[in-house]
Design a protein around this motif. Structure first.
Motif, PDB file in Angstrom:
ATOM      1  N   HIS A 322     -12.158   7.121  10.945  1.00 36.57           N
ATOM      2  CA  HIS A 322     -10.721   7.076  10.715  1.00 36.57           C
ATOM      3  C   HIS A 322     -10.202   8.446  11.113  1.00 36.57           C
ATOM      4  O   HIS A 322     -10.376   9.419  10.390  1.00 36.57           O
ATOM      5  CB  HIS A 322     -10.430   6.775   9.243  1.00 36.57           C
ATOM      6  N   GLU A 323      -9.561   8.525  12.271  1.00 34.12           N
ATOM      7  CA  GLU A 323      -9.261   9.814  12.874  1.00 34.12           C
ATOM      8  C   GLU A 323      -8.303  10.666  12.052  1.00 34.12           C
ATOM      9  O   GLU A 323      -8.463  11.882  11.951  1.00 34.12           O
ATOM     10  CB  GLU A 323      -8.721   9.617  14.293  1.00 34.12           C
ATOM     11  N   THR A 324      -7.290  10.064  11.469  1.00 31.83           N
ATOM     12  CA  THR A 324      -6.339  10.847  10.673  1.00 31.83           C
ATOM     13  C   THR A 324      -7.042  11.503   9.498  1.00 31.83           C
ATOM     14  O   THR A 324      -6.808  12.677   9.178  1.00 31.83           O
ATOM     15  CB  THR A 324      -5.200   9.953  10.167  1.00 31.83           C
ATOM     16  N   LEU A 325      -7.920  10.762   8.845  1.00 31.06           N
ATOM     17  CA  LEU A 325      -8.653  11.305   7.698  1.00 31.06           C
ATOM     18  C   LEU A 325      -9.585  12.429   8.134  1.00 31.06           C
ATOM     19  O   LEU A 325      -9.619  13.500   7.515  1.00 31.06           O
ATOM     20  CB  LEU A 325      -9.446  10.184   7.025  1.00 31.06           C
ATOM     21  N   LEU A 326     -10.341  12.219   9.214  1.00 33.75           N
ATOM     22  CA  LEU A 326     -11.275  13.241   9.669  1.00 33.75           C
ATOM     23  C   LEU A 326     -10.545  14.477  10.196  1.00 33.75           C
ATOM     24  O   LEU A 326     -10.967  15.609   9.966  1.00 33.75           O
ATOM     25  CB  LEU A 326     -12.204  12.667  10.735  1.00 33.75           C
ATOM     26  N   PRO A 507       2.846  -0.266  -9.311  1.00 37.95           N
ATOM     27  CA  PRO A 507       1.775  -0.697  -8.394  1.00 37.95           C
ATOM     28  C   PRO A 507       2.071  -0.434  -6.925  1.00 37.95           C
ATOM     29  O   PRO A 507       1.188   0.011  -6.179  1.00 37.95           O
ATOM     30  CB  PRO A 507       1.655  -2.193  -8.684  1.00 37.95           C
ATOM     31  N   ALA A 508       3.295  -0.681  -6.472  1.00 43.54           N
ATOM     32  CA  ALA A 508       3.603  -0.486  -5.052  1.00 43.54           C
ATOM     33  C   ALA A 508       3.511   0.983  -4.666  1.00 43.54           C
ATOM     34  O   ALA A 508       2.941   1.337  -3.624  1.00 43.54           O
ATOM     35  CB  ALA A 508       4.994  -1.033  -4.744  1.00 43.54           C
ATOM     36  N   ASP A 509       4.057   1.877  -5.514  1.00 41.88           N
ATOM     37  CA  ASP A 509       3.987   3.309  -5.227  1.00 41.88           C
ATOM     38  C   ASP A 509       2.562   3.823  -5.317  1.00 41.88           C
ATOM     39  O   ASP A 509       2.139   4.675  -4.513  1.00 41.88           O
ATOM     40  CB  ASP A 509       4.880   4.080  -6.207  1.00 41.88           C
ATOM     41  N   LEU A 510       1.816   3.315  -6.278  1.00 46.92           N
ATOM     42  CA  LEU A 510       0.421   3.739  -6.429  1.00 46.92           C
ATOM     43  C   LEU A 510      -0.391   3.338  -5.202  1.00 46.92           C
ATOM     44  O   LEU A 510      -1.200   4.133  -4.690  1.00 46.92           O
ATOM     45  CB  LEU A 510      -0.169   3.129  -7.701  1.00 46.92           C
ATOM     46  N   TYR A 511      -0.153   2.130  -4.719  1.00 51.07           N
ATOM     47  CA  TYR A 511      -0.875   1.661  -3.527  1.00 51.07           C
ATOM     48  C   TYR A 511      -0.489   2.500  -2.312  1.00 51.07           C
ATOM     49  O   TYR A 511      -1.348   2.907  -1.522  1.00 51.07           O
ATOM     50  CB  TYR A 511      -0.560   0.179  -3.279  1.00 51.07           C
ATOM     51  N   ALA A 512       0.803   2.765  -2.142  1.00 47.79           N
ATOM     52  CA  ALA A 512       1.259   3.545  -0.990  1.00 47.79           C
ATOM     53  C   ALA A 512       0.676   4.959  -1.018  1.00 47.79           C
ATOM     54  O   ALA A 512       0.276   5.492   0.023  1.00 47.79           O
ATOM     55  CB  ALA A 512       2.786   3.605  -0.978  1.00 47.79           C
ATOM     56  N   ALA A 513       0.617   5.552  -2.205  1.00 45.22           N
ATOM     57  CA  ALA A 513       0.058   6.903  -2.311  1.00 45.22           C
ATOM     58  C   ALA A 513      -1.437   6.899  -2.009  1.00 45.22           C
ATOM     59  O   ALA A 513      -1.953   7.806  -1.335  1.00 45.22           O
ATOM     60  CB  ALA A 513       0.310   7.455  -3.717  1.00 45.22           C
ATOM     61  N   ALA A 514      -2.153   5.887  -2.505  1.00 49.33           N
ATOM     62  CA  ALA A 514      -3.594   5.803  -2.249  1.00 49.33           C
ATOM     63  C   ALA A 514      -3.866   5.590  -0.770  1.00 49.33           C
ATOM     64  O   ALA A 514      -4.768   6.211  -0.191  1.00 49.33           O
ATOM     65  CB  ALA A 514      -4.196   4.672  -3.072  1.00 49.33           C
ATOM     66  N   GLU A 515      -3.083   4.736  -0.132  1.00 53.04           N
ATOM     67  CA  GLU A 515      -3.280   4.476   1.296  1.00 53.04           C
ATOM     68  C   GLU A 515      -3.023   5.742   2.110  1.00 53.04           C
ATOM     69  O   GLU A 515      -3.763   6.061   3.042  1.00 53.04           O
ATOM     70  CB  GLU A 515      -2.361   3.351   1.749  1.00 53.04           C
ATOM     71  N   ALA A 516      -1.993   6.504   1.734  1.00 52.94           N
ATOM     72  CA  ALA A 516      -1.704   7.753   2.447  1.00 52.94           C
ATOM     73  C   ALA A 516      -2.832   8.755   2.256  1.00 52.94           C
ATOM     74  O   ALA A 516      -3.223   9.465   3.196  1.00 52.94           O
ATOM     75  CB  ALA A 516      -0.387   8.340   1.946  1.00 52.94           C
ATOM     76  N   ALA A 517      -3.376   8.838   1.046  1.00 52.06           N
ATOM     77  CA  ALA A 517      -4.456   9.785   0.756  1.00 52.06           C
ATOM     78  C   ALA A 517      -5.712   9.485   1.544  1.00 52.06           C
ATOM     79  O   ALA A 517      -6.547  10.369   1.763  1.00 52.06           O
ATOM     80  CB  ALA A 517      -4.774   9.777  -0.740  1.00 52.06           C
ATOM     81  N   LEU A 518      -5.847   8.250   1.993  1.00 46.91           N
ATOM     82  CA  LEU A 518      -6.995   7.848   2.799  1.00 46.91           C
ATOM     83  C   LEU A 518      -6.702   7.936   4.293  1.00 46.91           C
ATOM     84  O   LEU A 518      -7.514   7.510   5.116  1.00 46.91           O
ATOM     85  CB  LEU A 518      -7.418   6.422   2.440  1.00 46.91           C
TER      86      LEU A 518
END
Length: 533
Positions: A322-326, A507-518
């Motif tokens: 996952h290039e953005t993460l790396l 839940p929606a904000d938590l999911y969006a934040a988790a997805e961004a962190a990954l």
């Protein structure tokens, strides 16, 4: 899938291997040496509480028993005490120990780890990479080719990995030089570190203007004298003279009995690699950066490199690149180290004779002693761990985001939490497992058994939201968190940096934040020829 190849078996390389193993990623550590470390009491490390906790978490070794955690700090100028600090449980002091002791604890843990293979007497000779992996060649008794998924150069200032990738390493040479002596003696201070500037007993000699004392176990001390610019030879006779006059000055009399254990000259360079990633090849520790003037500790940053990179490599190893993460490893870590180097370069002229710059140096009004204290104690711009506020992994503006005392991107406070099994543990103990952490601030839960509150109130809804996240996450509960109101929900990265704080279960904000962190939605892009190369 092939293991991660780690070049270099120093503290950073061994820490990275253990951190990967904790997340079920195998590695091969290429050790240029014989697998042993020469005991040198003149070569020591100072660890902040967070990096000491990282090593303890990975090795299971209580490092405080192997070194000395400073009980206090004092700064003296001539005969005057300028600053005194006492540490306690709310603010633990730095931990000082010999580097060979630290490396020995890491080697012992690696020896018992099934996912880590150490190849001794293996000097890197060549690196080749392609879309699917990387190959390294070592020379020794017989040349060997090693196949890996990624390769990380933790091979020090003269990094072969960095040179093979043709990565520039600009900076300054010999920013500071120190004469070092490790000795056993009795001083007026017990377990307290100090810096003494312009001591009253100093002679007309060129390097008697600043001396630092740091305690070690068993009555030993490491003393450092700042040397003048240049390459003047430090003779044994001159060093013994400085030892004797310093000890006599600190004890207000004749030189007390002492045993000289080790000596050396410590030279500080300031350098920063242009790139920390080239396709499937990464740099970490001294291979990527050199710093250490004004008491700052480069190893601390090297260990944070390993902590930052490990969970990202683990996610890519298990789920595909996952290039953005790396890429975020270089973006985050290089920016933090660059900021510390800039701060040191700004302050150096002020502290080493450039008084005319006083009005231009940020923070200089606090005085020279305060600035030096920052460096030695890991505080302020010289020493405090940096945050990742500008990270590409930061989430977009969230409607439910609320402020707490920890800004997004900074390290979370080590509060006590209740784990899913009902046990009470420090938050830091749950880090480094590859999972995101979701922490609910719920006053009063600490006095009830978990079975009484785990199904009450907002917990079922929060547990369902955590289960739906795009990556495994652990749900924890804290009685309180600095600056957080009741029912605040914290999302924490596997390396302990805050992603966001939300007002209640969203839940929606938590999911969006988790997805961004990954790194956002995963895109299986080729790593060779990526934007980071």
């Amino acid at each position: 899938m092939d293991p991660v190849i780690i070049v270099g078996a120093g503290p950073v390389g061994l820490t990275l291997a253990l951190a990967l193993a904790r997340q079920e990623v195998p590695s091969v550590v290429l050790d240029e040496g014989p697998g042993k470390d020469e005991p040198r009491l003149a070569r020591t490390v100072v660890l902040r509480a967070d990096t000491a906790a990282l090593v303890e978490r990975l090795t299971g070794t209580p490092l405080a028993e192997e070194g000395v955690r400073w009980a206090g700090w004092r700064s003296l100028r001539r005969k005057q005490v300028m600053r005194e600090i006492t540490f306690d449980d709310t603010e633990p002091g730095p931990l000082h120990l010999a580097q060979h002791v630290l490396t020995g604890a890491l080697r012992a843990a690696v020896a018992g780890e099934r996912l880590v293979k150490v190849a001794v007497n293996s000097r890197l000779d060549a690196v080749e990479q392609e879309t699917s992996g990387v190959t390294a060649r070592t020379r020794g008794d017989k040349g060997t080719w090693w196949r890996g998924s990624y390769l990380v150069g933790c091979d020090g200032p003269r990094s072969t990995v960095r040179k093979l990738q043709d990565i520039r390493f600009p900076g300054r040479t010999a920013v500071e030089r120190h004469a070092v002596a490790a000795l056993r003696t009795e001083l007026p201070w017990t377990d307290e570190a100090l810096i003494h500037r312009m001591p009253p007993w100093r002679t007309s000699g060129p390097w008697a203007g600043e001396v630092t004392g740091r305690p070690l176990p068993d009555g030993a001390w490491r003393l450092d004298w700042l040397l003048p610019p240049g390459k003047d030879l430090v003779t044994p006779e001159l060093l013994v003279t400085r030892v004797r006059e310093t000890l006599a000055g600190w004890t207000d009399g004749s030189t007390p009995p002492y045993e000289l254990l080790d000596t050396g000259v410590h030279t500080v360079h300031h350098r920063l690699a242009r790139r920390w990633r080239a396709g499937r090849v990464f740099l970490a520790g001294d291979a990527a950066h050199l710093l250490g003037a004004l008491g700052t500790q480069g190893l601390d940053e090297g260990l944070r490199d390993a902590d930052n990179l490990a969970w990202k490599l683990a996610l890519a190893w298990h789920h595909g690149p996952h290039e953005t993460l790396l890429d975020s490893y270089q973006t985050e870590r290089r920016a933090v180290v660059a900021a510390r180097l800039r701060a040191a370069d700004q302050v150096l002229p002020l502290l080493r004779g450039g008084g005319g710059l006083r009005s231009f140096v940020p923070g200089s009004a606090r005085g020279q002693e305060a600035l030096l204290t920052d460096g030695h104690l890991g505080r302020g711009p010289l020493g405090e761990p940096g945050g990742y506020a500008g990270s590409p992994l930061a989430p977009p503006l969230l409607e439910a985001e609320v402020p707490v005392d920890t800004p997004p991107g900074a390290q979370v406070a080590d509060v006590r939490v209740t784990a899913e099994d009902g046990s009470f543990v420090p938050l830091r103990e749950r880090l480094g497992r590859g999972a995101l952490l979701v922490v609910l601030v719920a006053p009063g839960t600490g006095v009830w058994e978990r079975k009484h509150w785990v199904t009450a109130g907002i917990m079922p809804r929060l547990a369902a939201a955590v289960t739906a996240l795009p990556h495994p996450a652990e749900l924890l509960v804290a009685e309180s968190y600095p600056g957080a109101a009741a029912h605040t929900v914290l999302l924490v990265r596997p390396d302990g940096h805050l992603v966001t704080a939300l007002n209640g279960v969203r839940p929606a904000d938590l999911y969006a934040a988790a997805e961004a962190a990954l790194g956002g939605p995963a895109r299986r892009e080729a790593t060779v020829g990526s934007a980071s190369t």
